[in-house]
Structure formats: structure tokens, C-alpha cells
Design a protein around this motif. Structure first.
Motif: not given
Length: 120
Positions: A18-19, A53-71, A83-87
Motif C-alpha cells: 500500500l502507499r 527537509s535535508t532528505g534524512t530518513t529514519n524508521y522504526v526497526d519493525s518496518v526497516k527494509g519494508r517501508f520507504t518514506i519519501s517527499r 511493502d511486504s505488509l504483515k498483520p
């Protein structure tokens, strides 16, 4: 006044994608951080991801490698590609944006939230 409009939530099967989108409008001079949080049933709201605004991103560990944030700064929009969504990703997802208003005052606003349900 700054408003956020979210879209993209819904029901999806495990393993699918989903996006989510969140667009900011109103009296905005600049946007600093755009992020996503979520709140699962019976749990507290938790941080998911942010993009500065610099493009720096950060993720919670549980979604790393599956979710991608962009602007898209021109559109004042933040996206969360899931991606690869889990219940266990089932939750109400909230957009959060901060920055400076046209009056050069700091603002922080939340979206109304949208439900993402991942079926097994």
C-alpha cells in the motif's frame, strides 16, 4: 492555518503493498520534518518513519527494509510505501508535519488518521 489531507489506507492481504500519501496546505513558509505514526488497537501511538527537509530518513526497526518514506517538496506531500505488509502493521496511520508558517511561527500538525488493515 495548516491542513493535512491523507489518502491511501484500506484493506490489504499480508505480503501485499500500500502507499499512503499526505499533503499539506495552508499558510506555509517552509516544511521541516514530515513523518508517519501509527496506533494499533489497544496500543499507544508509535513512530513509524520521518523524512527531514535535508532528505534524512529514519524508521522504526519493525518496518526497516519494508517501508520507504519519501517527499515531494513542490507538492508538499509525503509518501509511505509499505511493502511486504504483515498483520501486525494493522493500525491507524497518522501523518505529522512541522515547519514554519507564513507568519514565521512554528507549527506542528497531525492528519486525521486512516485505517490500514492487513489480513492474514
Amino acid at each position: 492555518q495548516v491542513q493535512l489531507v491523507e489518502s491511501g489506507g484500506g484493506l490489504v492481504q499480508a505480503g501485499r503493498s500500500l502507499r499512503l500519501s499526505c499533503s499539506a496546505s495552508g499558510s506555509i513558509s517552509s516544511i521541516n520534518v514530515m513523518g508517519w505514526y501509527r496506533q494499533a488497537p489497544g496500543k499507544q501511538r508509535e513512530f513509524v518513519a520521518f523524512v527531514a527537509s535535508t532528505g534524512t530518513t529514519n524508521y522504526v526497526d519493525s518496518v526497516k527494509g519494508r517501508f520507504t518514506i519519501s517527499r515531494d517538496n513542490a507538492k508538499r506531500t509525503v509518501y509511505l510505501q509499505m511493502d511486504s505488509l504483515k498483520p501486525e502493521d494493522t493500525a491507524v496511520y497518522y501523518c505529522n508535519v512541522d515547519g514554519l508558517g507564513s507568519d514565521h511561527e512554528y507549527f506542528e500538525v497531525w492528519g486525521q488518521g486512516m485505517l490500514v488493515t492487513v489480513s492474514s
